[in-house]
Design a protein around this motif. Sequence first.
Motif, mmCIF file in Angstrom:
data_model
loop_
_atom_site.group_PDB
_atom_site.id
_atom_site.type_symbol
_atom_site.label_atom_id
_atom_site.label_comp_id
_atom_site.label_asym_id
_atom_site.label_seq_id
_atom_site.Cartn_x
_atom_site.Cartn_y
_atom_site.Cartn_z
ATOM 1 N N TYR A 1 -4.327 4.955 -15.841
ATOM 2 C CA TYR A 1 -3.136 4.480 -15.134
ATOM 3 C C TYR A 1 -2.234 5.663 -14.773
ATOM 4 O O TYR A 1 -1.670 5.718 -13.677
ATOM 5 C CB TYR A 1 -2.362 3.468 -15.986
ATOM 6 C CG TYR A 1 -3.135 2.209 -16.351
ATOM 7 C CD1 TYR A 1 -4.232 1.800 -15.595
ATOM 8 C CD2 TYR A 1 -2.780 1.435 -17.442
ATOM 9 C CE1 TYR A 1 -4.938 0.655 -15.925
ATOM 10 C CE2 TYR A 1 -3.477 0.280 -17.779
ATOM 11 C CZ TYR A 1 -4.557 -0.096 -17.022
ATOM 12 O OH TYR A 1 -5.252 -1.216 -17.350
ATOM 13 N N GLY B 1 -0.135 -9.888 -18.377
ATOM 14 C CA GLY B 1 -1.121 -9.412 -19.353
ATOM 15 C C GLY B 1 -0.893 -7.936 -19.615
ATOM 16 O O GLY B 1 -1.828 -7.152 -19.695
ATOM 17 N N ASP C 1 3.118 -11.041 -21.456
ATOM 18 C CA ASP C 1 1.833 -11.157 -22.157
ATOM 19 C C ASP C 1 1.998 -12.301 -23.155
ATOM 20 O O ASP C 1 3.092 -12.531 -23.677
ATOM 21 C CB ASP C 1 1.510 -9.847 -22.899
ATOM 22 C CG ASP C 1 0.032 -9.722 -23.240
ATOM 23 O OD1 ASP C 1 -0.639 -8.858 -22.643
ATOM 24 O OD2 ASP C 1 -0.462 -10.511 -24.087
ATOM 25 N N GLU D 1 2.952 -16.935 -20.638
ATOM 26 C CA GLU D 1 1.607 -17.265 -20.184
ATOM 27 C C GLU D 1 1.446 -16.890 -18.711
ATOM 28 O O GLU D 1 2.383 -17.074 -17.927
ATOM 29 C CB GLU D 1 1.393 -18.781 -20.293
ATOM 30 C CG GLU D 1 0.715 -19.241 -21.542
ATOM 31 C CD GLU D 1 -0.718 -18.726 -21.630
ATOM 32 O OE1 GLU D 1 -1.398 -18.616 -20.592
ATOM 33 O OE2 GLU D 1 -1.149 -18.420 -22.756
ATOM 34 N N ALA D 2 0.268 -16.432 -18.363
ATOM 35 C CA ALA D 2 0.032 -16.029 -16.973
ATOM 36 C C ALA D 2 0.230 -17.178 -15.994
ATOM 37 O O ALA D 2 0.643 -16.957 -14.861
ATOM 38 C CB ALA D 2 -1.390 -15.485 -16.845
ATOM 39 N N PHE E 1 -3.547 -5.926 -14.740
ATOM 40 C CA PHE E 1 -4.351 -4.753 -15.093
ATOM 41 C C PHE E 1 -5.381 -5.140 -16.150
ATOM 42 O O PHE E 1 -5.022 -5.469 -17.291
ATOM 43 C CB PHE E 1 -3.465 -3.621 -15.627
ATOM 44 C CG PHE E 1 -2.560 -3.033 -14.592
ATOM 45 C CD1 PHE E 1 -3.047 -2.118 -13.661
ATOM 46 C CD2 PHE E 1 -1.222 -3.403 -14.526
ATOM 47 C CE1 PHE E 1 -2.212 -1.577 -12.689
ATOM 48 C CE2 PHE E 1 -0.385 -2.866 -13.562
ATOM 49 C CZ PHE E 1 -0.883 -1.955 -12.651
ATOM 50 N N ASP E 2 -6.641 -5.098 -15.763
ATOM 51 C CA ASP E 2 -7.740 -5.339 -16.702
ATOM 52 C C ASP E 2 -7.520 -6.576 -17.562
ATOM 53 O O ASP E 2 -7.724 -6.536 -18.781
ATOM 54 C CB ASP E 2 -7.957 -4.095 -17.587
ATOM 55 C CG ASP E 2 -8.718 -3.011 -16.822
ATOM 56 O OD1 ASP E 2 -9.901 -3.209 -16.534
ATOM 57 O OD2 ASP E 2 -8.091 -1.987 -16.479
#
Length: 358
Positions: free
Chosen positions: A158, A187, A210, A238-239, A253-254
């Motif tokens: 990053y 996240g 996250d 929560e996403a 990111f990942d």
Amino acid sequence: MSATGPAQSINEDKMNAFLGKVVGDFGASLSSALVYIGQKLGLYKALSDAGPVTPAELAEHTNTNERYVREWLINQAAGGYVEYDPESGRYSLTPEQAVALTDEQSPFYVGGGFFVIKAMTSAVERIEDHFRKGGGMLWGEHDPDLFIGTEKFFRPGYSAHLVATWIPSLTGIEEKLNTGGNVADIGCGHGASTIIMARAFPNSRFWGFDNHEESIRHAREAAAAAGISDRVTFEVAEARNFPGENYTMVCFFDCLHDMGDPVGAARRAAAVLAKGGSALIVEPMAGNTVEENFNPIGRTFAAASTLCCTSNSLALDGPALGALASEDAIREKVLAGGFKHFRRATQTPFNRVFEARC
Ligand SMILES: C[S@@+](CC[C@H](N)C(=O)[O-])C[C@H]1O[C@@H](n2cnc3c(N)ncnc32)[C@H](O)[C@@H]1O
């Protein structure tokens, strides 16, 4: 024909080549535990600082037991992680080994990977059980070294690419962030990516979300240590329902491939982006076909995916995209969440960088 299948003749050369490969893997697998110990005890750092040393000197510098250190050094020299001079009986690091093994700020730093390996392999009995019974293991249930290692492992990439090439590869986002925008990092884990962006764009405001409470606590501490808590907020969320609206950029990111509900996460991102905003979706490098992953990177990510990413999604009855999700599979989930445009904006040897727009 035997009970185990048709008899096949063994080609001796092929057998020797295969066994040679396996023996190399034996050494690599066991040595990863020793690299972890070297990271934890500062053995590489001491080697780097002190120059050529005997085992006894290294033990003295690091306040460790000479007998263990002597054995550790043989393993490390056999693996090419340290150098040995038979004349003097001293061990040292080349400049390349020193940077890769000790400099956490360098894009070449690899130490974090060994924290991740230690944590993931310690989940092996639990994962074996899920192979038999289904279900999975949540991210937060893993050995805490997974969270520490993930930050250490991803941060160098990053630092090297996020501000220099990934954000500039998006449509008009760099200009907006220079002027002043709002960014949500979903996240975010320990917040490495959020903090790197916040430092680079002082006129913008950043939120890291996250659902892992311990990671958010760590991220808050990191932001405070960086002196940017006034512009960076970390919250447990929560996403699929993180707070806020009118974001210039929403980042993943990942993590999208880990999620139980990646479509829900994409839907929330699409709903809260400002007009002209972009979702930045960074995913591990992977091929579009199974066989395009038959290389060291694909091998590594497939193992991590089995032990962690796929398992997290399966624990939530999710689609288990996995770390090697093809571009088509990611596009399908992102478009199902309401985005209209999806493209690969750029890539590095380890990451694919996608942009989604409404
Ligand atoms: C592989 S880690 C990546 C962390 C961080 N983005 C980085 O690159 O260092 C995946 C992260 O996604 C988070 N995560 C997974 N599912 C989530 C969800 N549904 N909502 C919020 N966070 C989630 C995990 O808690 C974990 O911190």
